[in-house]
Design an enzyme around this catalytic site. Structure first.
Site, PDB file in Angstrom:
ATOM      1  NE  ARG A   1      -0.281 -11.518   6.953  1.00 49.08           N
ATOM      2  CZ  ARG A   1      -1.120 -11.689   5.938  1.00 49.08           C
ATOM      3  NH1 ARG A   1      -1.975 -12.687   5.964  1.00 49.08           N
ATOM      4  NH2 ARG A   1      -1.106 -10.881   4.911  1.00 49.08           N
TER       5      ARG A   1
ATOM      6  CD  GLU B   1      -2.730  -8.193  -9.105  1.00 50.28           C
ATOM      7  OE1 GLU B   1      -2.790  -8.834  -8.040  1.00 50.28           O
ATOM      8  OE2 GLU B   1      -2.054  -8.550 -10.087  1.00 50.28           O
TER       9      GLU B   1
HETATM   10  P1  AMP Z   1      -1.308  -3.342  -0.227  1.00 52.71           P
HETATM   11  O1  AMP Z   1      -2.638  -2.689  -0.096  1.00 52.71           O
HETATM   12  O2  AMP Z   1      -0.987  -3.761  -1.617  1.00 52.71           O
HETATM   13  O3  AMP Z   1      -0.188  -2.492   0.368  1.00 52.71           O
HETATM   14  O4  AMP Z   1      -1.365  -4.700   0.568  1.00 52.71           O
HETATM   15  C1  AMP Z   1      -1.210  -4.701   1.895  1.00 52.71           C
HETATM   16  C2  AMP Z   1      -1.894  -5.877   2.567  1.00 52.71           C
HETATM   17  O5  AMP Z   1      -1.827  -7.088   1.814  1.00 52.71           O
HETATM   18  C3  AMP Z   1      -1.207  -6.104   3.858  1.00 52.71           C
HETATM   19  O6  AMP Z   1      -2.201  -6.091   4.859  1.00 52.71           O
HETATM   20  C4  AMP Z   1      -0.509  -7.439   3.736  1.00 52.71           C
HETATM   21  O7  AMP Z   1      -0.834  -8.232   4.828  1.00 52.71           O
HETATM   22  C5  AMP Z   1      -1.009  -8.062   2.437  1.00 52.71           C
HETATM   23  N1  AMP Z   1       0.066  -8.419   1.473  1.00 52.71           N
HETATM   24  C6  AMP Z   1       0.242  -7.854   0.238  1.00 52.71           C
HETATM   25  N2  AMP Z   1       1.263  -8.418  -0.416  1.00 52.71           N
HETATM   26  C7  AMP Z   1       1.792  -9.345   0.415  1.00 52.71           C
HETATM   27  C8  AMP Z   1       2.885 -10.266   0.309  1.00 52.71           C
HETATM   28  N3  AMP Z   1       3.656 -10.354  -0.777  1.00 52.71           N
HETATM   29  N4  AMP Z   1       3.125 -11.065   1.362  1.00 52.71           N
HETATM   30  C9  AMP Z   1       2.352 -10.986   2.476  1.00 52.71           C
HETATM   31  N5  AMP Z   1       1.305 -10.175   2.621  1.00 52.71           N
HETATM   32  C10 AMP Z   1       1.018  -9.353   1.615  1.00 52.71           C
END
Ligand code: AMP
Length: 170
Positions: A58, A95
């Site tokens: 995305r 996670e």
């Molecule tokens: P992070 O590494 O935890 O910051 O996760 C970021 C990536 O996961 C991004 O590329 C988002 O597209 C996706 N992502 C994580 N949590 C969500 C959420 N609650 N809704 C949509 N996309 C998410």
């Protein structure tokens, strides 16, 4: 324009307990999508950005559109094994377990000013890994730009020292 109204919460996707921020209502609304890109462009138009780096999938939607608007190059970061040429890689924490992100080794030239763009900043783990990829090639992270920031997950803790902007915060 209230962009928050164009984000749909989808509970328990892709797994139990996650509230997924669905950006497709914003993307199908021409005024909403345009407003989001214009707001991002306004922040960075005078920052001499050479390249925008986005992560699949995305992130590509916002990053490539913004690159056209700013007149800079676009660089995709992908999960391991997807890019055709020689790559550099960075392992990052999920996670549960770890994953690997890759970028072409000639994607960034030393001292280039690079902007990271993605749809959602959640824990910040992905963005941190992308910062490392850019810095490995000698690029400078000029900033990180997101449509949505999940502030309650404290992503800025992981990204101390970087300039972060988000259009919508939860
Ligand atoms: P992070 O590494 O935890 O910051 O996760 C970021 C990536 O996961 C991004 O590329 C988002 O597209 C996706 N992502 C994580 N949590 C969500 C959420 N609650 N809704 C949509 N996309 C998410």
């Amino acid at each position: 324009m209230n962009l928050k109204k164009l984000i749909r919460d989808v509970p328990d996707f892709p797994k139990q307990g996650i509230i997924f921020k669905d950006i497709t209502p914003l993307l199908k609304n021409p005024k909403g999508f345009k407003s989001a890109i214009n707001q991002m462009a306004k922040k960075y138009k005078d920052k001499n950005i050479d390249k925008i780096v986005s992560m699949e999938s995305r992130g590509f939607i916002f990053g490539s559109t913004l690159a056209l608007k700013l007149g800079c190059g676009f660089v995709p970061v992908r999960k391991k094994g997807k890019l055709p040429y020689k790559t550099i890689r960075e392992e990052y924490q999920l996670e549960y377990g770890t994953d690997i992100l890759e970028m072409h080794e000639d994607a960034i030239v030393k001292d280039e000013n690079v902007l990271i763009v993605d749809d959602v900043l959640a824990t910040g783990g992905t963005a941190k890994a992308v910062c490392s990829l850019i810095e490995k090639l000698g690029g400078k992270v000029a900033g990180l730009c997101f449509l949505i920031e999940l502030s309650f997950l404290n992503p800025c803790e992981k990204l101390k020292g970087y300039e972060i902007s988000s259009l919508i915060k939860y």
